[in-house]
Design a protein around this motif. Structure first.
Motif, PDB file in Angstrom:
ATOM      1  N   GLU A  50       0.822  -1.204   0.000  1.00 49.28           N
ATOM      2  CA  GLU A  50       0.000   0.000   0.000  1.00 49.28           C
ATOM      3  C   GLU A  50       0.861   1.261   0.000  1.00 49.28           C
ATOM      4  OE1 GLU A  50      -0.369  -2.511   2.284  1.00 49.28           O
ATOM      5  OE2 GLU A  50      -2.107  -3.461   1.331  1.00 49.28           O
ATOM      6  N   GLU A  51       1.910   1.271   0.821  1.00 47.01           N
ATOM      7  CA  GLU A  51       2.813   2.431   0.877  1.00 47.01           C
ATOM      8  C   GLU A  51       3.537   2.628  -0.447  1.00 47.01           C
ATOM      9  OE1 GLU A  51       4.173   2.465   5.553  1.00 47.01           O
ATOM     10  OE2 GLU A  51       5.034   0.948   4.224  1.00 47.01           O
ATOM     11  N   LEU A  52       3.977   1.534  -1.057  1.00 49.77           N
ATOM     12  CA  LEU A  52       4.659   1.627  -2.348  1.00 49.77           C
ATOM     13  C   LEU A  52       3.715   2.167  -3.414  1.00 49.77           C
ATOM     14  CD1 LEU A  52       7.104   1.230  -4.138  1.00 49.77           C
ATOM     15  CD2 LEU A  52       6.434  -1.169  -4.416  1.00 49.77           C
ATOM     16  N   LYS A  54       1.221   4.212  -3.015  1.00 49.40           N
ATOM     17  CA  LYS A  54       1.067   5.651  -2.792  1.00 49.40           C
ATOM     18  C   LYS A  54       2.306   6.408  -3.255  1.00 49.40           C
ATOM     19  CE  LYS A  54      -2.152   5.239   1.028  1.00 49.40           C
ATOM     20  NZ  LYS A  54      -2.374   5.445   2.467  1.00 49.40           N
ATOM     21  N   LEU A  55       3.474   5.855  -2.981  1.00 48.68           N
ATOM     22  CA  LEU A  55       4.720   6.496  -3.395  1.00 48.68           C
ATOM     23  C   LEU A  55       4.800   6.601  -4.915  1.00 48.68           C
ATOM     24  CD1 LEU A  55       7.508   7.592  -2.381  1.00 48.68           C
ATOM     25  CD2 LEU A  55       8.369   5.297  -2.801  1.00 48.68           C
ATOM     26  N   LEU A  56       4.490   5.518  -5.610  1.00 51.30           N
ATOM     27  CA  LEU A  56       4.541   5.527  -7.077  1.00 51.30           C
ATOM     28  C   LEU A  56       3.473   6.441  -7.668  1.00 51.30           C
ATOM     29  CD1 LEU A  56       5.280   1.773  -7.838  1.00 51.30           C
ATOM     30  CD2 LEU A  56       6.875   3.709  -7.809  1.00 51.30           C
ATOM     31  N   SER A  57       2.334   6.526  -7.014  1.00 53.72           N
ATOM     32  CA  SER A  57       1.290   7.446  -7.461  1.00 53.72           C
ATOM     33  C   SER A  57       1.796   8.886  -7.375  1.00 53.72           C
ATOM     34  CB  SER A  57       0.037   7.269  -6.598  1.00 53.72           C
ATOM     35  OG  SER A  57      -0.951   8.186  -6.971  1.00 53.72           O
ATOM     36  N   GLY A  58       2.528   9.205  -6.328  1.00 48.24           N
ATOM     37  CA  GLY A  58       3.107  10.542  -6.184  1.00 48.24           C
ATOM     38  C   GLY A  58       4.137  10.829  -7.260  1.00 48.24           C
ATOM     39  N   VAL A  59       4.942   9.844  -7.603  1.00 51.55           N
ATOM     40  CA  VAL A  59       5.929  10.014  -8.680  1.00 51.55           C
ATOM     41  C   VAL A  59       5.208  10.297  -9.989  1.00 51.55           C
ATOM     42  CG1 VAL A  59       7.665   8.819 -10.079  1.00 51.55           C
ATOM     43  CG2 VAL A  59       7.731   8.622  -7.590  1.00 51.55           C
ATOM     44  N   GLU A  76       0.867  -9.070  -5.962  1.00 48.85           N
ATOM     45  CA  GLU A  76       1.926  -8.625  -5.076  1.00 48.85           C
ATOM     46  C   GLU A  76       1.762  -7.171  -4.639  1.00 48.85           C
ATOM     47  OE1 GLU A  76       6.653  -7.995  -5.553  1.00 48.85           O
ATOM     48  OE2 GLU A  76       5.843  -9.891  -6.241  1.00 48.85           O
ATOM     49  N   VAL A  77       1.511  -6.271  -5.577  1.00 50.60           N
ATOM     50  CA  VAL A  77       1.442  -4.851  -5.265  1.00 50.60           C
ATOM     51  C   VAL A  77       0.229  -4.259  -5.966  1.00 50.60           C
ATOM     52  CG1 VAL A  77       2.599  -2.625  -5.486  1.00 50.60           C
ATOM     53  CG2 VAL A  77       3.935  -4.663  -5.040  1.00 50.60           C
ATOM     54  N   ARG A  78      -0.491  -3.432  -5.264  1.00 50.19           N
ATOM     55  CA  ARG A  78      -1.656  -2.765  -5.847  1.00 50.19           C
ATOM     56  C   ARG A  78      -1.514  -1.266  -5.696  1.00 50.19           C
ATOM     57  NH1 ARG A  78      -3.304  -7.075  -2.986  1.00 50.19           N
ATOM     58  NH2 ARG A  78      -4.318  -8.732  -4.137  1.00 50.19           N
ATOM     59  N   PRO A  79      -0.983  -0.566  -6.720  1.00 50.18           N
ATOM     60  CA  PRO A  79      -0.889   0.887  -6.623  1.00 50.18           C
ATOM     61  C   PRO A  79      -2.275   1.512  -6.445  1.00 50.18           C
ATOM     62  CG  PRO A  79       0.395   0.088  -8.470  1.00 50.18           C
ATOM     63  CD  PRO A  79      -0.417  -1.067  -7.955  1.00 50.18           C
TER      64      PRO A  79
END
Length: 80
Positions: A50-52, A54-59, A76-79
């Motif tokens: 979840e944190e990743l 959010k971080l990628l969304s900000g990028v 594995e990851v859900r932006p």
């Protein structure tokens, strides 16, 4: 956590370089591997999925929202 994303929205060398520099400059990411003009990026981080996301969304927002990170392992990851 290690994960790989397909990158959508990058179609020029300068944009690709800007994205690679943006990701490599983030202290939350311990390793970033992105081939020049590649359409994937490998990320190693201690962040939760979840944190990743959010971080990628900000990028993406900093790059005018033109970049989309699509997990190659959707479980594995859900932006966000």
């Amino acid at each position: 956590m290690r994960c790989r994303f397909r990158i959508v929205g990058i179609d020029c060398p300068l944009c690709s370089l800007a994205l690679a520099r943006s990701l490599s400059g983030l202290k939350e990411l311990s390793a970033v591997k992105m081939p020049f003009l590649g359409n994937t990026v490998d990320i190693e981080t201690g962040l939760s999925p979840e944190e990743l996301g959010k971080l990628l969304s900000g990028v993406s927002k900093r790059l005018h929202g033109q970049v989309e990170f699509i997990p190659l392992d959707p479980g594995e990851v859900r932006p966000v």
